[in-house]
Design a protein around this motif. Sequence first.
Motif, short mmCIF file in Angstrom:
data_model
loop_
_atom_site.label_atom_id
_atom_site.label_comp_id
_atom_site.label_asym_id
_atom_site.label_seq_id
_atom_site.Cartn_x
_atom_site.Cartn_y
_atom_site.Cartn_z
N VAL A 50 76.17 29.64 72.64
CA VAL A 50 76.11 30.60 71.54
C VAL A 50 75.53 29.87 70.33
CG1 VAL A 50 77.45 32.15 70.08
CG2 VAL A 50 78.13 31.79 72.46
N PHE A 51 74.49 30.46 69.75
CA PHE A 51 73.83 29.86 68.59
C PHE A 51 73.23 30.97 67.75
CE2 PHE A 51 70.72 30.20 71.94
CZ PHE A 51 69.61 30.71 71.30
N VAL A 52 72.72 30.59 66.59
CA VAL A 52 71.96 31.53 65.75
C VAL A 52 70.61 30.92 65.44
CG1 VAL A 52 73.95 32.70 64.70
CG2 VAL A 52 73.03 30.64 63.62
N GLN A 53 69.67 31.80 65.14
CA GLN A 53 68.35 31.36 64.71
C GLN A 53 68.42 31.04 63.21
OE1 GLN A 53 65.67 30.85 66.65
NE2 GLN A 53 66.72 31.60 68.48
N ALA A 54 67.61 30.10 62.76
CA ALA A 54 67.62 29.68 61.36
C ALA A 54 67.35 30.83 60.40
CB ALA A 54 66.60 28.57 61.14
N ASP A 55 66.56 31.81 60.82
CA ASP A 55 66.21 32.91 59.94
C ASP A 55 67.10 34.14 60.12
OD1 ASP A 55 64.17 31.48 58.65
OD2 ASP A 55 62.78 31.92 60.29
N ARG A 102 82.20 27.70 64.51
CA ARG A 102 81.00 26.95 64.20
C ARG A 102 79.88 27.41 65.13
NH1 ARG A 102 84.93 23.82 65.61
NH2 ARG A 102 86.10 22.69 64.06
N LEU A 103 78.68 27.48 64.59
CA LEU A 103 77.52 27.85 65.40
C LEU A 103 76.36 26.89 65.14
CD1 LEU A 103 77.40 31.74 65.00
CD2 LEU A 103 77.81 30.48 67.11
N PRO A 104 75.74 26.40 66.19
CA PRO A 104 74.52 25.62 66.01
C PRO A 104 73.41 26.55 65.50
CG PRO A 104 75.39 25.38 68.25
CD PRO A 104 76.16 26.47 67.58
N VAL A 105 72.53 26.00 64.67
CA VAL A 105 71.39 26.75 64.13
C VAL A 105 70.12 26.17 64.75
CG1 VAL A 105 70.16 27.44 62.04
CG2 VAL A 105 72.65 27.11 61.97
N VAL A 120 76.39 25.97 61.22
CA VAL A 120 77.02 26.88 60.27
C VAL A 120 78.49 26.95 60.63
CG1 VAL A 120 77.17 29.24 59.42
CG2 VAL A 120 74.96 28.26 59.90
N ALA A 121 79.34 26.69 59.66
CA ALA A 121 80.79 26.76 59.87
C ALA A 121 81.35 28.02 59.23
CB ALA A 121 81.45 25.53 59.25
N GLN A 122 82.54 28.36 59.64
CA GLN A 122 83.24 29.53 59.10
C GLN A 122 83.26 29.48 57.57
OE1 GLN A 122 87.20 29.78 60.70
NE2 GLN A 122 87.91 31.14 59.11
N ALA A 123 83.51 28.33 57.00
CA ALA A 123 83.59 28.19 55.54
C ALA A 123 82.23 28.49 54.88
CB ALA A 123 84.06 26.79 55.16
N ASP A 124 81.14 28.11 55.54
CA ASP A 124 79.79 28.38 55.00
C ASP A 124 79.56 29.89 54.90
OD1 ASP A 124 79.16 25.60 55.05
OD2 ASP A 124 78.55 25.77 57.15
N VAL A 125 79.96 30.60 55.97
CA VAL A 125 79.79 32.05 56.01
C VAL A 125 80.69 32.70 54.96
CG1 VAL A 125 80.03 34.11 57.45
CG2 VAL A 125 79.12 32.01 58.43
N ALA A 126 81.92 32.22 54.87
CA ALA A 126 82.88 32.80 53.92
C ALA A 126 82.36 32.73 52.48
CB ALA A 126 84.23 32.09 54.04
N LYS A 127 81.71 31.63 52.14
CA LYS A 127 81.17 31.47 50.78
C LYS A 127 80.02 32.41 50.50
CE LYS A 127 82.17 26.57 50.74
NZ LYS A 127 81.53 25.28 50.88
N ALA A 128 79.30 32.81 51.55
CA ALA A 128 78.09 33.62 51.37
C ALA A 128 78.32 35.12 51.49
CB ALA A 128 77.04 33.18 52.41
N LEU A 129 79.51 35.53 51.90
CA LEU A 129 79.78 36.95 52.14
C LEU A 129 80.70 37.56 51.08
CD1 LEU A 129 80.50 36.93 55.97
CD2 LEU A 129 78.54 37.96 54.83
N PRO A 130 80.63 38.87 50.91
CA PRO A 130 81.59 39.54 50.04
C PRO A 130 83.00 39.45 50.65
CG PRO A 130 79.83 41.05 50.72
CD PRO A 130 79.63 39.78 51.46
N GLU A 131 84.01 39.49 49.81
CA GLU A 131 85.39 39.30 50.24
C GLU A 131 85.85 40.14 51.43
OE1 GLU A 131 89.28 39.13 47.85
OE2 GLU A 131 87.75 38.15 46.61
N PRO A 132 85.57 41.45 51.49
CA PRO A 132 86.04 42.24 52.63
C PRO A 132 85.52 41.72 53.97
CG PRO A 132 85.27 43.70 50.89
CD PRO A 132 84.91 42.30 50.49
#
Length: 138
Positions: A79-84, A101-104, A114-126
Motif C-alpha cells: 500500500v502506497f501513495v503517489q507523490a502527487d 504510515r504510507l510510502p510515497v 507520510v505519517a498519520q501526524a503529517d496528514v493530521a496537520k494538513a487536514l481540517p479538524e473533522p
Amino acid sequence: MTTARQIMSKGTECVGEQETLADAARTMTRLGVGALPICGTDDKLKGMLTDRDIVVRALGAGKDPNATTAGELAQGKVVFVQADDSVEQVLRKMTQHKVRRLPVIDDHRLVGMVAQADVAKALPEPQVGELLEALSTD
C-alpha cells in the motif's frame, strides 16, 4: 490542493529485502523510527517492515533475527501513495487500509513517507477525527 509530496518526510531509507531483521532493527534504532519500507534489488517497493513485525511475527515465532530477512516478512499487496496524490487521497488510503504510515512513490521510486501526524496537520479538524477513529478500531 495539498499533495503527499508537500507533507511527506523526505530522504526515507529502505531496508533491503535481503537484509536481516537484526540489521533492520539497528537501522530503525539509528533513525528513531518504528517502520521501514522494504526495497528490492530492483529498487522497487516490496512492503513495509515494522518493529511489531520483528517482535511478533519473527521473534515471537522463534525465528532467528540474524538469519531471517526483511523480504521474508514482506506480505501481500504493498500500500502506497503517489507523490502527487492529494491529502484527501492519502487520508482515504490510510483509513481504508488502517495504516499509520504510507510510502510515497514518484516514477516507481520511493521518495518519502507520510505519517498519520503529517496528514493530521494538513487536514481540517473533522477529517482528522475520522482518521483517528478509523485507525483506532479493528
